[in-house]
Motif scaffolding. Structure first.
Motif, PDB file in Angstrom:
ATOM      1  N   GLU A 580     -14.733 -10.222  27.296  1.00 34.30           N
ATOM      2  CA  GLU A 580     -15.848 -11.119  26.975  1.00 34.30           C
ATOM      3  C   GLU A 580     -15.772 -12.325  27.894  1.00 34.30           C
ATOM      4  O   GLU A 580     -14.695 -12.817  28.205  1.00 34.30           O
ATOM      5  CB  GLU A 580     -15.781 -11.554  25.511  1.00 34.30           C
ATOM      6  CG  GLU A 580     -16.939 -12.451  25.069  1.00 34.30           C
ATOM      7  CD  GLU A 580     -17.003 -12.629  23.551  1.00 34.30           C
ATOM      8  OE1 GLU A 580     -17.942 -13.295  23.084  1.00 34.30           O
ATOM      9  OE2 GLU A 580     -16.119 -12.101  22.843  1.00 34.30           O
ATOM     10  N   ILE A 581     -16.931 -12.810  28.333  1.00 33.43           N
ATOM     11  CA  ILE A 581     -16.993 -14.027  29.132  1.00 33.43           C
ATOM     12  C   ILE A 581     -18.363 -14.661  28.943  1.00 33.43           C
ATOM     13  O   ILE A 581     -19.370 -13.963  28.819  1.00 33.43           O
ATOM     14  CB  ILE A 581     -16.715 -13.756  30.629  1.00 33.43           C
ATOM     15  CG1 ILE A 581     -16.618 -15.069  31.402  1.00 33.43           C
ATOM     16  CG2 ILE A 581     -17.749 -12.824  31.226  1.00 33.43           C
ATOM     17  CD1 ILE A 581     -16.131 -14.905  32.833  1.00 33.43           C
ATOM     18  N   GLY A 582     -18.348 -15.990  28.872  1.00 31.49           N
ATOM     19  CA  GLY A 582     -19.622 -16.672  28.706  1.00 31.49           C
ATOM     20  C   GLY A 582     -19.428 -18.149  28.465  1.00 31.49           C
ATOM     21  O   GLY A 582     -18.296 -18.657  28.453  1.00 31.49           O
ATOM     22  N   PRO A 583     -20.535 -18.895  28.257  1.00 33.89           N
ATOM     23  CA  PRO A 583     -20.427 -20.316  27.936  1.00 33.89           C
ATOM     24  C   PRO A 583     -19.540 -20.515  26.711  1.00 33.89           C
ATOM     25  O   PRO A 583     -19.560 -19.708  25.774  1.00 33.89           O
ATOM     26  CB  PRO A 583     -21.876 -20.722  27.657  1.00 33.89           C
ATOM     27  CG  PRO A 583     -22.705 -19.723  28.402  1.00 33.89           C
ATOM     28  CD  PRO A 583     -21.935 -18.443  28.340  1.00 33.89           C
ATOM     29  N   ALA A 584     -18.753 -21.591  26.714  1.00 34.78           N
ATOM     30  CA  ALA A 584     -17.771 -21.818  25.649  1.00 34.78           C
ATOM     31  C   ALA A 584     -18.412 -21.758  24.269  1.00 34.78           C
ATOM     32  O   ALA A 584     -17.879 -21.125  23.351  1.00 34.78           O
ATOM     33  CB  ALA A 584     -17.072 -23.162  25.859  1.00 34.78           C
ATOM     34  N   LYS A 585     -19.551 -22.417  24.105  1.00 36.43           N
ATOM     35  CA  LYS A 585     -20.175 -22.453  22.784  1.00 36.43           C
ATOM     36  C   LYS A 585     -20.615 -21.066  22.346  1.00 36.43           C
ATOM     37  O   LYS A 585     -20.459 -20.690  21.178  1.00 36.43           O
ATOM     38  CB  LYS A 585     -21.356 -23.412  22.792  1.00 36.43           C
ATOM     39  CG  LYS A 585     -21.939 -23.671  21.409  1.00 36.43           C
ATOM     40  CD  LYS A 585     -22.954 -24.796  21.424  1.00 36.43           C
ATOM     41  CE  LYS A 585     -23.434 -25.106  20.014  1.00 36.43           C
ATOM     42  NZ  LYS A 585     -24.415 -26.228  20.002  1.00 36.43           N
ATOM     43  N   GLY A 590     -20.315 -17.156  18.530  1.00 34.77           N
ATOM     44  CA  GLY A 590     -20.779 -15.796  18.320  1.00 34.77           C
ATOM     45  C   GLY A 590     -22.176 -15.556  18.866  1.00 34.77           C
ATOM     46  O   GLY A 590     -22.898 -16.487  19.193  1.00 34.77           O
ATOM     47  N   PRO A 591     -22.499 -14.228  18.980  1.00 35.55           N
ATOM     48  CA  PRO A 591     -21.695 -13.082  18.527  1.00 35.55           C
ATOM     49  C   PRO A 591     -20.416 -12.921  19.351  1.00 35.55           C
ATOM     50  O   PRO A 591     -20.391 -13.228  20.537  1.00 35.55           O
ATOM     51  CB  PRO A 591     -22.634 -11.898  18.736  1.00 35.55           C
ATOM     52  CG  PRO A 591     -23.554 -12.330  19.840  1.00 35.55           C
ATOM     53  CD  PRO A 591     -23.747 -13.801  19.646  1.00 35.55           C
ATOM     54  N   PRO A 649     -16.868   1.156  27.021  1.00 35.86           N
ATOM     55  CA  PRO A 649     -18.157   0.461  26.905  1.00 35.86           C
ATOM     56  C   PRO A 649     -18.485  -0.303  28.170  1.00 35.86           C
ATOM     57  O   PRO A 649     -17.596  -0.730  28.926  1.00 35.86           O
ATOM     58  CB  PRO A 649     -17.940  -0.489  25.719  1.00 35.86           C
ATOM     59  CG  PRO A 649     -16.473  -0.693  25.654  1.00 35.86           C
ATOM     60  CD  PRO A 649     -15.849   0.587  26.127  1.00 35.86           C
ATOM     61  N   GLY A 650     -19.778  -0.482  28.406  1.00 32.93           N
ATOM     62  CA  GLY A 650     -20.230  -1.273  29.537  1.00 32.93           C
ATOM     63  C   GLY A 650     -20.079  -2.763  29.252  1.00 32.93           C
ATOM     64  O   GLY A 650     -19.736  -3.189  28.140  1.00 32.93           O
ATOM     65  N   PHE A 651     -20.342  -3.570  30.270  1.00 32.69           N
ATOM     66  CA  PHE A 651     -20.208  -5.029  30.170  1.00 32.69           C
ATOM     67  C   PHE A 651     -21.619  -5.591  30.211  1.00 32.69           C
ATOM     68  O   PHE A 651     -22.192  -5.805  31.282  1.00 32.69           O
ATOM     69  CB  PHE A 651     -19.372  -5.520  31.347  1.00 32.69           C
ATOM     70  CG  PHE A 651     -18.586  -6.760  31.080  1.00 32.69           C
ATOM     71  CD1 PHE A 651     -18.159  -7.096  29.812  1.00 32.69           C
ATOM     72  CD2 PHE A 651     -18.242  -7.607  32.123  1.00 32.69           C
ATOM     73  CE1 PHE A 651     -17.406  -8.232  29.581  1.00 32.69           C
ATOM     74  CE2 PHE A 651     -17.483  -8.740  31.910  1.00 32.69           C
ATOM     75  CZ  PHE A 651     -17.079  -9.065  30.629  1.00 32.69           C
ATOM     76  N   SER A 652     -22.217  -5.832  29.047  1.00 30.50           N
ATOM     77  CA  SER A 652     -23.613  -6.267  28.986  1.00 30.50           C
ATOM     78  C   SER A 652     -23.701  -7.755  28.710  1.00 30.50           C
ATOM     79  O   SER A 652     -22.960  -8.300  27.885  1.00 30.50           O
ATOM     80  CB  SER A 652     -24.358  -5.485  27.900  1.00 30.50           C
ATOM     81  OG  SER A 652     -23.748  -5.698  26.636  1.00 30.50           O
ATOM     82  N   ALA A 653     -24.621  -8.432  29.426  1.00 31.78           N
ATOM     83  CA  ALA A 653     -24.775  -9.877  29.312  1.00 31.78           C
ATOM     84  C   ALA A 653     -26.151 -10.227  28.778  1.00 31.78           C
ATOM     85  O   ALA A 653     -27.130  -9.503  28.997  1.00 31.78           O
ATOM     86  CB  ALA A 653     -24.560 -10.535  30.670  1.00 31.78           C
ATOM     87  N   ASP A 654     -26.236 -11.384  28.064  1.00 30.37           N
ATOM     88  CA  ASP A 654     -27.536 -11.867  27.611  1.00 30.37           C
ATOM     89  C   ASP A 654     -28.088 -12.845  28.647  1.00 30.37           C
ATOM     90  O   ASP A 654     -27.541 -13.001  29.749  1.00 30.37           O
ATOM     91  CB  ASP A 654     -27.419 -12.524  26.227  1.00 30.37           C
ATOM     92  CG  ASP A 654     -26.492 -13.749  26.216  1.00 30.37           C
ATOM     93  OD1 ASP A 654     -26.143 -14.247  27.307  1.00 30.37           O
ATOM     94  OD2 ASP A 654     -26.137 -14.213  25.115  1.00 30.37           O
ATOM     95  N   THR A 655     -29.181 -13.501  28.308  1.00 32.91           N
ATOM     96  CA  THR A 655     -29.847 -14.378  29.284  1.00 32.91           C
ATOM     97  C   THR A 655     -29.015 -15.612  29.630  1.00 32.91           C
ATOM     98  O   THR A 655     -29.252 -16.254  30.649  1.00 32.91           O
ATOM     99  CB  THR A 655     -31.203 -14.823  28.731  1.00 32.91           C
ATOM    100  OG1 THR A 655     -31.010 -15.449  27.450  1.00 32.91           O
ATOM    101  CG2 THR A 655     -32.139 -13.632  28.569  1.00 32.91           C
ATOM    102  N   GLU A 656     -28.034 -15.969  28.789  1.00 27.81           N
ATOM    103  CA  GLU A 656     -27.191 -17.133  29.060  1.00 27.81           C
ATOM    104  C   GLU A 656     -25.917 -16.757  29.827  1.00 27.81           C
ATOM    105  O   GLU A 656     -25.054 -17.605  30.059  1.00 27.81           O
ATOM    106  CB  GLU A 656     -26.794 -17.817  27.748  1.00 27.81           C
ATOM    107  CG  GLU A 656     -27.974 -18.418  26.999  1.00 27.81           C
ATOM    108  CD  GLU A 656     -27.526 -19.125  25.733  1.00 27.81           C
ATOM    109  OE1 GLU A 656     -26.346 -18.970  25.341  1.00 27.81           O
ATOM    110  OE2 GLU A 656     -28.346 -19.841  25.150  1.00 27.81           O
ATOM    111  N   GLY A 657     -25.804 -15.482  30.197  1.00 25.40           N
ATOM    112  CA  GLY A 657     -24.619 -15.056  30.916  1.00 25.40           C
ATOM    113  C   GLY A 657     -23.436 -14.760  30.025  1.00 25.40           C
ATOM    114  O   GLY A 657     -22.298 -14.689  30.493  1.00 25.40           O
TER     115      GLY A 657
END
Length: 685
Positions: A580-585, A590-591, A649-657
């Motif tokens: 998992e990777i993304g903005p801290a918040k 979550g999710p 599983p693949g590595f899927s990202a949302d609009t916020e990365g």
């Protein structure tokens, strides 16, 4: 009534005005002054305070194992009803063998590396009079009671073949083998991951109730103390300044020192919030304060009375005591330190990554034509002035990734590392000086990172000369500038590391890392070995230097409160994979990936309360033979079908990365669990 019955009815530990002094150059220096506390059978008591406050001295004094220049100068220490000062040599040895057991911070140093675990376990029972066969049988049984699933295998193993958490369980089993009246835990979870720390604390709590042993828990981790202990004592400069029930004391401190320690914790808000408060100055040198309150020189509430009249231990109700004249005015305590103004340069609209990692993998060759893939297909970017928090259990690949970035290990073919858009060689030996200057590291333990034979001037100056190529008078000017940047003064230049406090040593390590104006600094657990008061100062310093110089950090830490406070983005690793990777918040609220959710649920809180704990069964699988499909499926509490075992599983990202590697739909993942600093609470709805 027999002696044994009388012992059983006595408190496990009773200190009555215990005082300890060390003789230095013919002068007695008091390190404990009239400490009084009682720990009943089956009770867990926490002892907290900064380094040098006397916590470990209490543990040594009650066993009469003080250094040669130390002595109990007054009062009494009674263990299971026995006054340790009155015991002869044989009786003292018997008391240590039967009534007291101690678990140290580093289980690797507590276990003999040349003997199997079975031999060391059997030794404990043989000393207590058991035959060799019986000792081995009882050793295997006690390993099972500390939740080791395959005791026979562990008995045949050497300590280095076990994980840190497993080693600590073995040490706890050895301590409990003699059914002690008092179990002393001296920083037993400092080097452990959040999940292992939670398991060890749960284990100690269960065994405390099962065996009826009292626990003296010495730690600078206030949240760990709150989660385990019934009562807490706060030591400062050898004096017990506050005592009471753990939850009440941490929720409503009645001494400025306790309140100051709690304010140092990174508990609220994400990066960009207010700087942490920290307690100014340093604890006094033993014997330097002869009248008044020992905390007065650092206290925001101190008045003339505090400097002339020593406060007694006031009864503040509900079984609590505070050694403060103004214990009813703690809410009026002002901020104890103001952060300096920070000059943050403006960032242009088109920001290019300072560091880019593309498909990094690392495979190690083992005897027998075996391979270990410690890291697999990791890609990420790091922007100027950004902090990327890297979390995961031991063995997840965090340190391997750091070594690849630094060039201390070479990545496999097919991967690439770019610095400011320019590819850099895999090995540090093949990199130009500019690339080496650009990527530096701050290590976890400054004692190991700094050569104790050299002065601060030499340690920083050598880095300035070797990395930045600055010599002569400009070298000395640069050293002074770096020292000022980390809030030290020229007075520290001729000092050697042993003459500095832990916080000062880490500041020297920070100054050395900044010697060549790096673009990226790897911070490898930079505050885990520090007291909370020193930790807050170092975290503020790292934030200030980052804002002023736009340096980027890769922060490796198992303290999720620290990660939250410093990080712009967070990456979660498991068995060499980025999960998992993304903005801290986004990552923390979550999710979540199921693994991230388990890590968050394991974090202790200073309130002593947790949300629903998610337990991960078993150990991290061996990278020699990793699971098929999703590498986390063997421990995943959310596994829902054969696809988890057969298809990665693949590595899927949302609009916020915010990217997650999981077969679960995001709508089914954990969410609504907001982490507030070191606290985890259930959000409404």
């Amino acid at each position: 009534m027999t002696d044994r019955a009388r012992d059983a009815s006595a408190p496990a530990l009773h200190l009555d005005d215990l005082s300890v002094a060390y003789t230095v150059r013919g002068r007695d220096l008091p390190v404990l002054s009239n400490v009084g506390l009682t720990i009943e059978r089956g009770e867990a008591y926490g002892l907290v305070g900064e380094s040098g406050s006397g916590k470990s001295t209490v543990a040594l004094a009650l066993q009469r194992v003080l250094p040669p220049n130390g002595r109990i100068s007054g009062g009494h220490a009674r263990v299971a009803g026995k006054d340790v000062m009155e015991l002869g040599t044989a009786a003292l040895r018997k008391m240590r063998a039967n009534d007291v057991a101690m678990v140290f911070q580093d289980p690797g140093k507590a276990l003999n590396p040349s003997l199997t675990v079975g031999r060391q376990m059997a030794e404990v029972y043989e000393i207590l009079g058991a035959s060799s066969a019986e000792a081995r049988k009882r050793g295997e049984a006690i390993l099972g009671r500390v939740r080791i699933s395959d005791p026979g295998r562990v008995m045949a193993s050497f300590p280095h073949q076990l994980s840190g958490g497993m080693q600590q369980r073995v040490v706890i089993a050895m301590a409990l083998a003699k059914d002690p009246a008092l179990l002393i835990l001296d920083e037993p979870t400092t080097g452990l991951d959040a999940t292992i720390e939670a398991e060890v604390l749960d284990l100690v709590d269960t065994l405390r109730q099962e065996f009826g042993a009292a626990v003296l828990f010495i730690s600078h981790n206030l949240a760990a103390v709150a989660s385990l202990c019934n009562r807490v004592g706060v030591l400062y400069a050898g004096k017990l300044v506050e005592e009471g029930p753990a939850r009440a004391l941490f929720a409503d401190p009645r001494h400025p020192y306790t309140a100051g320690l709690l304010r140092c914790l990174p508990r609220a808000g994400f990066k960009g919030g207010p700087a942490l408060d920290n307690i100014p100055g340093f604890p006094p040198v033993p014997g330097s304060i002869t009248k008044g309150c020992v905390f007065a020189p650092r206290c925001g509430l101190a008045e003339d009375r505090c400097r002339s009249e020593e406060p007694p231990l006031y009864d503040v109700g509900e079984g609590r005591g505070s050694r403060c004249h103004f214990h009813d005015r703690i809410d009026d305590l002002p901020r104890m330190s103001e952060p300096p103004p920070v000059n943050t340069p403006e960032r242009g609209p088109d920001v290019q990554p300072v560091l880019m990692l593309e498909r990094l993998s690392k495979t190690y060759e083992l005897p027998g034509n075996r391979q270990v893939q410690a890291l697999r297909d990791v890609s990420l970017t790091l922007n100027p002035g950004e902090t990327l928090g890297l979390v995961g259990e031991s063995g997840s690949g965090k340190s391997t990734l750091a070594n690849l970035i630094l060039g201390l290990a070479e990545h496999d073919e097919g991967g690439a590392i770019s610095l400011d858009g320019t590819p850099v060689a895999a090995s540090v030996h093949a990199r130009p000086r500019e690339a080496i200057q650009a990527i530096q590291i701050i290590f976890q333990n400054p004692d190991s990172a700094l050569n104790r034979a050299h002065t601060v001037k030499h340690l920083i100056g050598r880095a300035v000369e070797r990395l930045a190529g600055i010599t002569g008078a400009k070298r000395n000017t640069r050293v002074t500038q770096l020292l000022e940047a980390v809030r030290l003064t020229p007075r520290q230049l001729p000092a050697k590391p042993r003459q500095l406090s832990g916080g000062m040593k880490q500041r020297v390590a920070v100054a050395r890392a900044f010697a060549a104006d790096p673009r990226v600094i790897v911070c490898d657990e930079p505050t885990s070995a520090l007291d909370v008061s020193v930790q807050s100062a170092i975290l503020n310093l790292l934030s200030e230097l980052q804002a002023e110089r736009q340096v980027s950090y890769i922060l490796i830490s198992h303290d999720l409160g620290v990660v939250r406070h410093l990080s712009d983005r967070i990456a979660v690793m498991y068995l060499g994979r980025l999960m998992e990777i993304g903005p801290a918040k986004s990552v923390l609220t979550g999710p979540h990936h199921p693994y991230t959710e388990a890590l968050l649920s394991a974090a202790p809180t200073v309130t002593g309360e947790r949300g629903t704990r998610i337990r991960l069964e078993g150990q991290i699988p061996s990278p020699v033979n990793p699971p098929s499909g999703c590498v986390f499926h063997t421990r995943c509490p959310r596994k829902f079908g054969p696809i988890c075992e057969t298809e990665e599983p693949g590595f899927s990202a949302d609009t916020e990365g915010h990217a997650i590697r999981c077969h679960l739909d995001r709508s089914e993942m954990g969410r609504g669990r907001e982490m507030k600093g070191v606290e985890i609470v259930e959000a409404n709805g």
